[in-house]
Scaffold this motif. Structure first.
Motif, PDB file in Angstrom:
ATOM      1  N   SER A   1      -9.071 -10.285   7.125  1.00  0.00           N
ATOM      2  CA  SER A   1      -8.463 -10.291   5.791  1.00  0.00           C
ATOM      3  C   SER A   1      -9.597  -9.340   4.902  1.00  0.00           C
ATOM      4  CB  SER A   1      -8.074 -11.343   5.240  1.00  0.00           C
ATOM      5  OG  SER A   1      -9.012 -12.186   5.008  1.00  0.00           O
ATOM      6  N   ILE A   2     -10.879  -9.699   5.202  1.00  0.00           N
ATOM      7  CA  ILE A   2     -11.982  -9.035   4.436  1.00  0.00           C
ATOM      8  C   ILE A   2     -11.973  -7.777   4.767  1.00  0.00           C
ATOM      9  CG2 ILE A   2     -14.529  -9.087   4.068  1.00  0.00           C
ATOM     10  CD1 ILE A   2     -14.300 -12.359   4.948  1.00  0.00           C
ATOM     11  N   ILE A   3     -11.882  -7.358   5.979  1.00  0.00           N
ATOM     12  CA  ILE A   3     -11.916  -5.961   6.429  1.00  0.00           C
ATOM     13  C   ILE A   3     -10.957  -5.353   5.860  1.00  0.00           C
ATOM     14  CG2 ILE A   3     -11.582  -4.416   8.444  1.00  0.00           C
ATOM     15  CD1 ILE A   3     -13.278  -6.904  10.025  1.00  0.00           C
ATOM     16  N   GLU A   4      -9.599  -5.882   5.872  1.00  0.00           N
ATOM     17  CA  GLU A   4      -8.590  -5.357   4.951  1.00  0.00           C
ATOM     18  C   GLU A   4      -8.932  -4.941   3.747  1.00  0.00           C
ATOM     19  OE1 GLU A   4      -5.551  -7.782   5.996  1.00  0.00           O
ATOM     20  OE2 GLU A   4      -4.953  -7.032   8.023  1.00  0.00           O
ATOM     21  N   ALA A   5      -9.319  -6.056   3.101  1.00  0.00           N
ATOM     22  CA  ALA A   5      -9.716  -5.691   1.403  1.00  0.00           C
ATOM     23  C   ALA A   5     -10.809  -4.713   1.186  1.00  0.00           C
ATOM     24  CB  ALA A   5     -10.164  -7.113   1.000  1.00  0.00           C
ATOM     25  N   SER A   6     -11.264  -4.342   2.352  1.00  0.00           N
ATOM     26  CA  SER A   6     -12.702  -3.278   2.117  1.00  0.00           C
ATOM     27  C   SER A   6     -11.938  -2.039   1.963  1.00  0.00           C
ATOM     28  CB  SER A   6     -13.607  -3.187   3.195  1.00  0.00           C
ATOM     29  OG  SER A   6     -12.803  -2.617   4.455  1.00  0.00           O
ATOM     30  N   HIS A   7     -10.545  -1.637   2.235  1.00  0.00           N
ATOM     31  CA  HIS A   7      -9.760  -0.527   2.079  1.00  0.00           C
ATOM     32  C   HIS A   7     -10.760   0.915   2.724  1.00  0.00           C
ATOM     33  CE1 HIS A   7      -6.694  -2.109  -0.369  1.00  0.00           C
ATOM     34  NE2 HIS A   7      -7.384  -2.878  -1.113  1.00  0.00           N
TER      35      HIS A   7
ATOM     36  N   GLY B   1      -2.552  -0.150   7.854  1.00  0.00           N
ATOM     37  CA  GLY B   1      -2.632  -1.600   8.610  1.00  0.00           C
ATOM     38  C   GLY B   1      -1.589  -2.431   8.087  1.00  0.00           C
ATOM     39  N   ILE B   2      -0.891  -2.100   7.455  1.00  0.00           N
ATOM     40  CA  ILE B   2       0.557  -2.883   6.902  1.00  0.00           C
ATOM     41  C   ILE B   2       1.375  -3.062   7.945  1.00  0.00           C
ATOM     42  CG2 ILE B   2       2.366  -2.841   5.027  1.00  0.00           C
ATOM     43  CD1 ILE B   2       0.515  -1.215   3.286  1.00  0.00           C
ATOM     44  N   LEU B   3       1.775  -1.927   8.735  1.00  0.00           N
ATOM     45  CA  LEU B   3       2.637  -2.304   9.924  1.00  0.00           C
ATOM     46  C   LEU B   3       1.505  -2.379  10.998  1.00  0.00           C
ATOM     47  CD1 LEU B   3       5.444   0.109   9.615  1.00  0.00           C
ATOM     48  CD2 LEU B   3       5.544  -2.211   9.525  1.00  0.00           C
ATOM     49  N   ARG B   4       1.559  -3.638  11.903  1.00  0.00           N
ATOM     50  CA  ARG B   4       0.602  -3.879  12.714  1.00  0.00           C
ATOM     51  C   ARG B   4       1.207  -3.582  14.162  1.00  0.00           C
ATOM     52  NH1 ARG B   4      -2.710  -8.905  10.734  1.00  0.00           N
ATOM     53  NH2 ARG B   4      -2.714  -8.424   8.486  1.00  0.00           N
TER      54      ARG B   4
ATOM     55  N   ILE C   1       6.239   5.913   7.022  1.00  0.00           N
ATOM     56  CA  ILE C   1       6.034   4.954   8.172  1.00  0.00           C
ATOM     57  C   ILE C   1       4.443   5.290   8.728  1.00  0.00           C
ATOM     58  CG2 ILE C   1       6.345   4.259  10.618  1.00  0.00           C
ATOM     59  CD1 ILE C   1       9.367   4.540   9.799  1.00  0.00           C
ATOM     60  N   GLU C   2       4.168   6.575   8.854  1.00  0.00           N
ATOM     61  CA  GLU C   2       2.640   6.799   9.223  1.00  0.00           C
ATOM     62  C   GLU C   2       1.737   6.348   8.320  1.00  0.00           C
ATOM     63  OE1 GLU C   2       2.430  11.480  10.954  1.00  0.00           O
ATOM     64  OE2 GLU C   2       2.379  11.065   8.747  1.00  0.00           O
ATOM     65  N   LEU C   3       1.727   6.184   6.938  1.00  0.00           N
ATOM     66  CA  LEU C   3       0.758   5.613   6.266  1.00  0.00           C
ATOM     67  C   LEU C   3       0.785   4.164   6.094  1.00  0.00           C
ATOM     68  CD1 LEU C   3       1.414   7.800   3.010  1.00  0.00           C
ATOM     69  CD2 LEU C   3      -0.838   7.575   4.195  1.00  0.00           C
TER      70      LEU C   3
END
Length: 255
Positions: free
Chosen positions: A156-162, A26-29, A19-21
């Motif tokens: 979504s772009i920021i998420e895709a930057s990993h 950012g998968i759980l918001r 759950i931490e990960l």
């Protein structure tokens, strides 16, 4: 010798780490409700006592919160990014608006470059899906819907930057933007010509990302935010001119 006996890990610790990960990546918001205890224990293949122990630990650490009769939610961990006093300062000084746009231009330009380089095929599909929703919303002429999708597109772009640090930092700043602390985003969507320009700018960003053109994606993001900066500058000047004109009108009407 430095070796230690290997100890079997408690199931609750494995649940905590998973759950931490999910929160870290950012998968759980923040504000998202977790599945019911029964469903979660079945999905994770753990007993309810082990699950309860893990959830209790995560609540104690402030990552989850329990609402009576409503379930367990991801805590609003972004709320601590800025103090209330600083938020009030941001909302009452124009200087913060333009510093915010400059900060976004730097951070999101980098994020777009990274997304083009490191984003997975699924990451790019998410971005493309949101852009398609933006196109559909454009024909409805609903400023609130367009503004919301605009934020989703950039996030979504920021998420895709990993980059998880960038992700959580920018999410906290976008929350303030959604709440109108920096500027009212719907203003940007009220003029027909501006709406069309904004859509085309987002199209250019999306095309560059889908083509994995890192330099093009960064340039497109920077051009878009330069446009936003100019629009807000023009709006401020227009508002000042209108205030002066209103004073003149009031004075003439009273003579």
């Amino acid at each position: 010798m430095p070796f230690q006996p290997v100890q079997p890990e408690k199931l609750s610790n494995s649940v905590v780490r998973q759950i931490e990960l999910l929160i870290l990546r950012g998968i759980l918001r923040p504000g998202e409700r977790l599945p019911s205890e029964r469903e979660l224990s079945e999905r994770m293949h753990v007993s309810r006592p082990s699950l309860r122990e893990a959830l209790a630990e995560l609540q104690e650490r402030g990552l989850l919160t329990s609402r009576a009769g409503a379930g367990v939610y991801v805590a609003d961990v972004l709320g601590s990014a800025f103090s209330d006093a600083l938020v009030q300062l941001f909302s009452s000084h124009d200087e913060a608006v333009f510093d915010y746009i400059a900060f976004r231009r730097d951070m999101e330009g980098l994020a777009a470059e990274r997304a083009a380089q490191y984003g997975s095929a699924t990451d790019l599909k998410v971005i493309d899906t949101i852009f398609n929703k933006m196109e559909a919303a454009h024909s409805k002429r609903n400023p609130a819907e367009e503004a919301g999708l605009d934020a989703d597109f950039h996030l979504s772009i920021i998420e895709a930057s990993h980059n998880v640090v960038m992700l959580h930092m920018m999410r906290s700043m976008y929350q303030l933007l959604r709440e109108g602390v920096f500027y009212n985003r719907r203003i940007m969507f009220q003029q027909r010509a501006t709406r069309g320009t904004l859509l085309e700018q987002h199209r250019a960003i999306n095309v560059a990302l889908q083509g994995r053109d890192a330099v093009g994606a960064r340039n497109a993001v920077e051009a878009h935010l330069n446009f936003v900066d100019q629009c807000l500058t023009d709006k401020q000047k227009s508002d000042r001119n209108e205030a002066v004109a209103q004073q003149r009108f009031d004075h003439e009407s009273s003579r």
